[in-house]
Design a protein around this motif. Structure first.
Motif, short mmCIF file in Angstrom:
data_model
loop_
_atom_site.label_atom_id
_atom_site.label_comp_id
_atom_site.label_asym_id
_atom_site.label_seq_id
_atom_site.Cartn_x
_atom_site.Cartn_y
_atom_site.Cartn_z
N THR A 1 -94.91 -46.62 2.00
CA THR A 1 -93.45 -46.55 1.93
C THR A 1 -92.96 -47.43 0.82
N ALA A 2 -91.99 -46.91 0.26
CA ALA A 2 -91.00 -47.94 -0.89
C ALA A 2 -90.31 -48.88 -0.04
N LEU A 3 -90.29 -49.95 -0.76
CA LEU A 3 -89.40 -51.09 -0.24
C LEU A 3 -88.22 -51.16 -1.12
N SER B 1 -95.75 -40.26 -0.22
CA SER B 1 -95.41 -39.67 1.10
C SER B 1 -95.82 -40.85 2.21
N PRO B 2 -94.96 -41.42 2.82
CA PRO B 2 -95.22 -42.25 3.93
C PRO B 2 -96.13 -41.43 4.77
N LYS B 3 -95.88 -40.21 5.27
CA LYS B 3 -96.92 -39.65 6.31
C LYS B 3 -97.69 -38.54 5.54
N ALA C 1 -86.23 -39.55 -3.92
CA ALA C 1 -86.02 -38.17 -3.16
C ALA C 1 -86.54 -38.40 -1.65
N ALA C 2 -85.85 -39.64 -1.07
CA ALA C 2 -86.21 -40.12 0.01
C ALA C 2 -85.20 -39.64 1.21
N GLY C 3 -84.62 -38.51 0.96
CA GLY C 3 -83.85 -37.98 2.25
C GLY C 3 -82.58 -38.66 2.01
N THR D 1 -95.15 -33.81 7.15
CA THR D 1 -94.60 -34.47 8.42
C THR D 1 -93.87 -35.58 7.74
N GLY D 2 -92.84 -36.06 8.83
CA GLY D 2 -91.99 -37.23 8.36
C GLY D 2 -90.79 -36.77 7.20
N ALA D 3 -90.75 -35.40 7.05
CA ALA D 3 -89.56 -35.03 6.21
C ALA D 3 -88.71 -33.97 6.87
N SER D 4 -87.40 -34.00 6.94
CA SER D 4 -86.39 -33.31 7.65
C SER D 4 -86.52 -31.83 7.28
N SER D 5 -87.01 -31.71 6.03
CA SER D 5 -87.07 -30.22 5.35
C SER D 5 -87.88 -29.56 6.12
N ALA D 6 -88.69 -29.70 6.83
CA ALA D 6 -89.51 -28.90 7.47
C ALA D 6 -88.76 -28.50 9.00
N GLY E 1 -90.82 -40.05 -2.01
CA GLY E 1 -90.42 -39.09 -1.08
C GLY E 1 -90.92 -37.55 -1.16
N ALA E 2 -91.49 -37.18 -0.12
CA ALA E 2 -92.33 -35.96 -0.28
C ALA E 2 -91.69 -34.68 0.64
N GLY E 3 -90.28 -34.67 0.69
CA GLY E 3 -89.71 -33.41 1.34
C GLY E 3 -89.48 -32.40 0.48
N LEU E 4 -88.71 -31.45 0.52
CA LEU E 4 -88.31 -30.30 -0.20
C LEU E 4 -87.72 -30.82 -1.68
N ALA E 5 -86.85 -31.89 -1.72
CA ALA E 5 -86.64 -32.55 -3.04
C ALA E 5 -87.57 -33.18 -3.78
N GLY E 6 -88.61 -33.98 -3.27
CA GLY E 6 -89.44 -34.80 -4.17
C GLY E 6 -90.61 -33.51 -4.43
N GLN F 1 -83.48 -25.21 10.02
CA GLN F 1 -83.64 -23.77 10.82
C GLN F 1 -82.63 -22.58 10.05
N GLY F 2 -81.43 -23.05 9.81
CA GLY F 2 -80.38 -21.96 9.74
C GLY F 2 -80.81 -20.98 8.45
N GLY F 3 -81.33 -21.73 7.22
CA GLY F 3 -81.83 -21.03 5.98
C GLY F 3 -81.11 -21.73 5.01
N VAL F 4 -80.96 -21.12 3.73
CA VAL F 4 -80.70 -21.90 2.52
C VAL F 4 -79.39 -20.92 2.02
C1 LIG Z 1 -82.67 -30.34 12.47
C2 LIG Z 1 -82.13 -30.09 11.08
C3 LIG Z 1 -82.00 -28.75 10.92
C4 LIG Z 1 -81.26 -28.64 9.46
N1 LIG Z 1 -80.94 -27.24 9.12
C5 LIG Z 1 -80.69 -27.02 7.82
C6 LIG Z 1 -80.26 -25.66 7.37
O1 LIG Z 1 -80.43 -24.61 8.09
N2 LIG Z 1 -80.04 -25.52 6.12
C7 LIG Z 1 -80.08 -26.45 4.96
O2 LIG Z 1 -79.78 -26.14 4.11
N3 LIG Z 1 -80.27 -27.53 5.49
C8 LIG Z 1 -80.54 -28.00 7.00
N4 LIG Z 1 -81.02 -29.34 7.27
C9 LIG Z 1 -80.86 -30.37 6.04
C10 LIG Z 1 -82.09 -30.42 5.21
O3 LIG Z 1 -83.24 -30.08 6.17
C11 LIG Z 1 -82.04 -31.41 4.32
O4 LIG Z 1 -80.81 -31.51 3.67
C12 LIG Z 1 -82.94 -31.38 3.34
O5 LIG Z 1 -84.32 -31.03 4.00
C13 LIG Z 1 -83.16 -32.70 2.72
O6 LIG Z 1 -84.54 -32.77 1.88
P1 LIG Z 1 -85.08 -34.05 1.19
O7 LIG Z 1 -86.22 -33.86 0.38
O8 LIG Z 1 -84.00 -34.41 0.35
O9 LIG Z 1 -85.35 -35.07 2.45
P2 LIG Z 1 -86.55 -35.08 3.35
O10 LIG Z 1 -86.94 -33.77 3.61
O11 LIG Z 1 -86.14 -35.79 4.82
O12 LIG Z 1 -87.52 -35.89 2.65
C14 LIG Z 1 -87.54 -37.19 2.35
C15 LIG Z 1 -88.84 -37.75 2.15
O13 LIG Z 1 -88.84 -39.15 1.81
C16 LIG Z 1 -89.87 -39.89 2.55
N5 LIG Z 1 -89.34 -41.11 2.44
C17 LIG Z 1 -88.18 -41.60 3.25
N6 LIG Z 1 -88.15 -43.11 3.17
C18 LIG Z 1 -88.91 -43.28 2.40
C19 LIG Z 1 -89.34 -44.71 1.70
N7 LIG Z 1 -88.92 -45.76 1.98
N8 LIG Z 1 -90.69 -44.57 0.79
C20 LIG Z 1 -91.35 -43.31 0.63
N9 LIG Z 1 -90.76 -42.24 1.18
C21 LIG Z 1 -89.74 -42.36 2.04
C22 LIG Z 1 -89.83 -39.09 4.00
O14 LIG Z 1 -91.10 -39.49 4.43
C23 LIG Z 1 -89.76 -37.65 3.31
O15 LIG Z 1 -91.37 -37.27 2.84
C24 LIG Z 1 -81.39 -29.71 8.52
C25 LIG Z 1 -81.81 -30.81 8.73
C26 LIG Z 1 -82.20 -31.00 10.21
C27 LIG Z 1 -82.75 -32.44 10.49
#
Ligand SMILES: Cc1cc2nc3c(=O)[nH]c(=O)nc-3n(C[C@H](O)[C@H](O)[C@H](O)COP(=O)(O)OP(=O)(O)OC[C@H]3O[C@@H](n4cnc5c(N)ncnc54)[C@H](O)[C@@H]3O)c2cc1C
Length: 200
Positions: free
Chosen positions: A160-162, A38-40, A197-199, A44-49, A17-22, A52-55
Motif C-alpha cells: 500500500t502506498a503511503l 495493488s494492496p489486495k 489511481a487509488a480510487g 479484490t479491494g477495488a470498488s470497480s468490481a 491502484g488496481a481498480g478499473l482506472a489503474g 452494478q448499474g452500468g456505464v
Molecule cells: C456499490 C457501488 C456501485 C457502483 N455502481 C456504479 C455504476 O453503476 N456505474 C458507474 O459508472 N459507477 C458505479 N460505481 C462507481 C465506480 O465503481 C467507481 O467510480 C469506479 O469503480 C472507480 O474506479 P477506480 O479504479 O478509480 O477505483 P477503485 O476501483 O476503487 O480502485 C482503487 C484501487 O486503488 C487501490 N488503493 C487504494 N488506496 C491505495 C493505496 N494507498 N496504495 C495502493 N493502492 C491503493 C485499491 O486497493 C484499488 O485497487 C459504484 C460504486 C460502488 C461502490
C-alpha cells in the motif's frame, strides 16, 4: 522491478491502484513497461468490481457527448467542471469499445448492437450493462484477464502506498509499506512517472 537498499526501481511508469482506472491505464500504456501496485489480490479491494448499474456513453441514435455532458452538469448542480464533463463524455464511446474489445460481454440485442438503458438524470438511453447488474464485476474479470496476457504489465500485490516521494520539486515515485505491516520500514518505489489511481 529490482531492489536495492529498501528501494525498488519500477521499470517505466508506476501505477498506484488496481481498480478499473489503474488497470485500464496499464493496458493503454502497453507495450511500455508498467508496474501496478495493488494492496489486495487483483480483483479484490477495488470498488470497480461492485459497480452494478452500468456505464454511461452517448452511443444511441440521436444522442451526443455534448447532451451527455449537459445532463451531467445539470445533475451535478454546480459542482461539475465543464471541461472535464465535456472531455469524459467525448471519450466515453471509444472507451466502452476498448472494454468490449478486451472481452467485456456487454448486453447486446439480436443484431449485436449494445442494449442501452436509461438511469438517473440521463435524458437518453445511454447505459451499457452486463447481465443486468453485473457490469463492474464482468468488466474487472475481462480487464484482469487482459492484464495477465500483457507481458509489459507487472502487478505487485500486498503493498500500500503511503505518500508521494519528491526530489527537487518533482514526483519520483512513492513510499510504500506491506499491507498490514504498520511497523516495517517504508519501501521507496522509484519510477520515471507515477499515476495515482487509488480510487475516490
Ligand atoms: C456499490 C457501488 C456501485 C457502483 N455502481 C456504479 C455504476 O453503476 N456505474 C458507474 O459508472 N459507477 C458505479 N460505481 C462507481 C465506480 O465503481 C467507481 O467510480 C469506479 O469503480 C472507480 O474506479 P477506480 O479504479 O478509480 O477505483 P477503485 O476501483 O476503487 O480502485 C482503487 C484501487 O486503488 C487501490 N488503493 C487504494 N488506496 C491505495 C493505496 N494507498 N496504495 C495502493 N493502492 C491503493 C485499491 O486497493 C484499488 O485497487 C459504484 C460504486 C460502488 C461502490
Amino acid at each position: 522491478m529490482t531492489t536495492f537498499d529498501n528501494t525498488l526501481y519500477a521499470d517505466g511508469a508506476l501505477i498506484v491502484g488496481a481498480g478499473l482506472a489503474g488497470l485500464f491505464t496499464a493496458l493503454k500504456l502497453a507495450p511500455r513497461p508498467v508496474t501496478v501496485l495493488s494492496p489486495k489480490p487483483l480483483g479484490t479491494g477495488a470498488s470497480s468490481a461492485w459497480a452494478q448499474g452500468g456505464v454511461a456513453a452517448a452511443m444511441g441514435e440521436g444522442d451526443s457527448p455534448h447532451a451527455h455532458a449537459q445532463d451531467t452538469e445539470m445533475a451535478g448542480a454546480g459542482i461539475v467542471d465543464h471541461g472535464t464533463a465535456e472531455g469524459v463524455t467525448a471519450e466515453a464511446v471509444a472507451r466502452i469499445e476498448d472494454l468490449a474489445r478486451w472481452g467485456t460481454p456487454f448486453d447486446r440485442d439480436d443484431f449485436g448492437n449494445f442494449e442501452l438503458g436509461r438511469e438517473a438524470a440521463h435524458s437518453a438511453n445511454r447505459i451499457v450493462k452486463v447481465e443486468g447488474d453485473r457490469a463492474g464485476w464482468a468488466i474487472m474479470q475481462a480487464i484482469i484477464a487482459q492484464v495477465r496476457r500483457t507481458p509489459s504489465i507487472r502487478v505487485v500485490e500486498g503493498i500500500t502506498a503511503l505518500s508521494l516521494a519528491r526530489e527537487n520539486g518533482r514526483v519520483v515515485g512513492v513510499y510504500c509499506r506491506k499491507l498490514g505491516d504498520r511497523y516495517s520500514e517504508p519501501i521507496f518505489v522509484r519510477a520515471r512517472a507515477t499515476v495515482l489511481a487509488a480510487g475516490g
